[in-house]
Scaffold this active site. Structure first.
Site, mmCIF file in Angstrom:
data_model
loop_
_atom_site.group_PDB
_atom_site.id
_atom_site.type_symbol
_atom_site.label_atom_id
_atom_site.label_comp_id
_atom_site.label_asym_id
_atom_site.label_seq_id
_atom_site.Cartn_x
_atom_site.Cartn_y
_atom_site.Cartn_z
ATOM 1 N N LYS A 91 0.814 -1.226 0.000
ATOM 2 C CA LYS A 91 0.000 0.000 0.000
ATOM 3 C C LYS A 91 0.839 1.264 0.000
ATOM 4 C CE LYS A 91 -4.387 -1.749 1.397
ATOM 5 N NZ LYS A 91 -5.414 -1.926 2.398
ATOM 6 N N ARG B 68 -3.698 -10.073 5.000
ATOM 7 C CA ARG B 68 -4.084 -10.100 3.579
ATOM 8 C C ARG B 68 -2.901 -9.602 2.764
ATOM 9 N NH1 ARG B 68 -6.170 -6.644 -0.289
ATOM 10 N NH2 ARG B 68 -7.811 -7.505 -1.626
HETATM 11 N N1 HH2 Z 1 -7.446 -3.604 0.769
HETATM 12 C C1 HH2 Z 1 -7.766 -3.637 -0.534
HETATM 13 C C2 HH2 Z 1 -8.890 -4.360 -0.977
HETATM 14 N N2 HH2 Z 1 -9.630 -5.064 -0.110
HETATM 15 N N3 HH2 Z 1 -10.061 -5.789 2.089
HETATM 16 C C3 HH2 Z 1 -9.758 -5.795 3.389
HETATM 17 N N4 HH2 Z 1 -10.487 -6.501 4.265
HETATM 18 N N5 HH2 Z 1 -8.694 -5.075 3.880
HETATM 19 C C4 HH2 Z 1 -7.905 -4.324 3.064
HETATM 20 O O1 HH2 Z 1 -6.961 -3.683 3.563
HETATM 21 C C5 HH2 Z 1 -8.200 -4.318 1.663
HETATM 22 C C6 HH2 Z 1 -9.319 -5.067 1.204
HETATM 23 C C7 HH2 Z 1 -6.935 -2.879 -1.521
HETATM 24 O O2 HH2 Z 1 -5.916 -3.686 -2.025
HETATM 25 P P1 HH2 Z 1 -5.949 -4.439 -3.446
HETATM 26 O O3 HH2 Z 1 -7.055 -5.439 -3.491
HETATM 27 O O4 HH2 Z 1 -4.618 -4.980 -3.732
HETATM 28 O O5 HH2 Z 1 -6.195 -3.275 -4.488
HETATM 29 P P2 HH2 Z 1 -7.438 -2.830 -5.351
HETATM 30 O O6 HH2 Z 1 -8.482 -2.326 -4.408
HETATM 31 O O7 HH2 Z 1 -6.886 -1.748 -6.249
HETATM 32 O O8 HH2 Z 1 -7.938 -4.025 -6.136
#
Ligand code: HH2
Length: 281
Positions: A227, A261
């Site tokens: 992040k 995660r």
């Molecule tokens: N962060 C993201 C998405 N989902 N869910 C939970 N529970 N906690 C988090 O910190 C979280 C989440 C963002 O990360 P990522 O899926 O890699 O990115 P994007 O939203 O661009 O798909």
């Protein structure tokens, strides 16, 4: 008693912290978008193979997402999210994997639960009562994440009095909502939502005082992987944040997080194995 996550007919021990591997079926996720999905393409076989690689590396749960929630993102339609997510989760649940779907849409959650998904990871923490009713009916588990605002604008000068107290109060209220809908505490995960309407200082404060969220008595999940806060602290581009992300994950686990995660499963599993051995003695 050792903490456990109960989701449908599965019980996952959280005696040692576990890893949730991220499988983004999006063209635009901030760190891994476009690997499996384009407007006219969904590479189910490649997505399943990537999930299998994460399981082989030690992931206990695969979190499948069909919508990016990165800062500034605009969202996708229900139809598009279904097109991306359902064919893949169907294959993964058939393999016996514990599958989580990262969605806030009740139609998507319902379709995912119908093909055996055990956990709904909702960045809007069950704001939609229909979604919660479907999860409760299926006996599935939920992850309640805190977000201030909406992805499109959430990083426009977020402000809090006491960020930890406010996040804690929000999560406590959403836990009560889930209990009232018929879920038990061992079916509820809570997550401070690092980077979701928070400045670097807010994120650091949440990590430093994570124990205050652990005291809510539902297992804490953290998502710190790659992040912006890791980029801000290390000066590194998205693809070079593994070490910083693993360091943050370890600190979270030392402060009581039970699920991490991550996009980088092998490195995180190794780090948590070392931490578990030290923390046991
Ligand atoms: N962060 C993201 C998405 N989902 N869910 C939970 N529970 N906690 C988090 O910190 C979280 C989440 C963002 O990360 P990522 O899926 O890699 O990115 P994007 O939203 O661009 O798909």
């Amino acid at each position: 008693m050792a903490p456990t996550l109960r989701c449908r007919d599965t019980r996952l021990s959280l005696a040692n912290a576990r890893v949730m591997g991220v499988l983004n079926l999006t063209p635009d996720s901030f760190s891994d978008g476009g690997r499996f999905v384009a407007p006219d393409r969904l590479d189910v076989a490649a997505a399943v193979a990537a999930a299998q690689a994460m399981i082989d590396a030690g992931a206990a749960i695969i979190d499948v997402g069909g919508e990016s929630t990165r800062p500034g993102s605009a969202g996708v339609t229900v139809e598009e999210e279904l097109r991306r997510v359902i064919p893949v989760v169907e294959r993964l649940t058939a393999m016996g994997t514990i599958v989580s779907v990262d969605t806030s849409k009740s139609v998507v959650a319902k379709a995912a639960l119908a093909v055996g998904v055990q956990l709904i990871n909702d960045v809007r923490a069950m704001a939609d009562q229909n979604l919660l009713a479907d999860v409760a009916k299926a006996g599935a588990a939920v992850c309640l994440m805190h977000m201030r605002g909406e992805p499109r604008t959430m990083q426009d000068a977020p402000s809090y009095g006491d960020v930890v107290a406010e996040v804690r109060m929000f999560l406590a209220e959403r836990i009560q909502r889930c209990l009232a809908a018929g879920l038990d505490a061992d079916q509820i995960l809570v997550d401070p939502g690092f980077g979701f309407g928070k400045t670097l200082q807010h994120n650091l404060e949440l990590l430093r005082r994570l124990k205050e969220l652990v005291s809510l008595d539902c297992p804490v999940l953290v998502g710190l992987s790659r992040k912006g806060m890791i980029g801000a602290l290390t000066g590194r581009a998205v693809g070079e944040r593994v070490a910083g992300s693993v360091a943050a994950a370890l600190i979270a686990v030392q402060h009581g997080a039970r699920i991490v995660r991550t996009h980088d499963v092998a490195a995180t599993v190794d780090a948590l194995a070392v931490a578990a051995a030290v923390m046991e003695t």
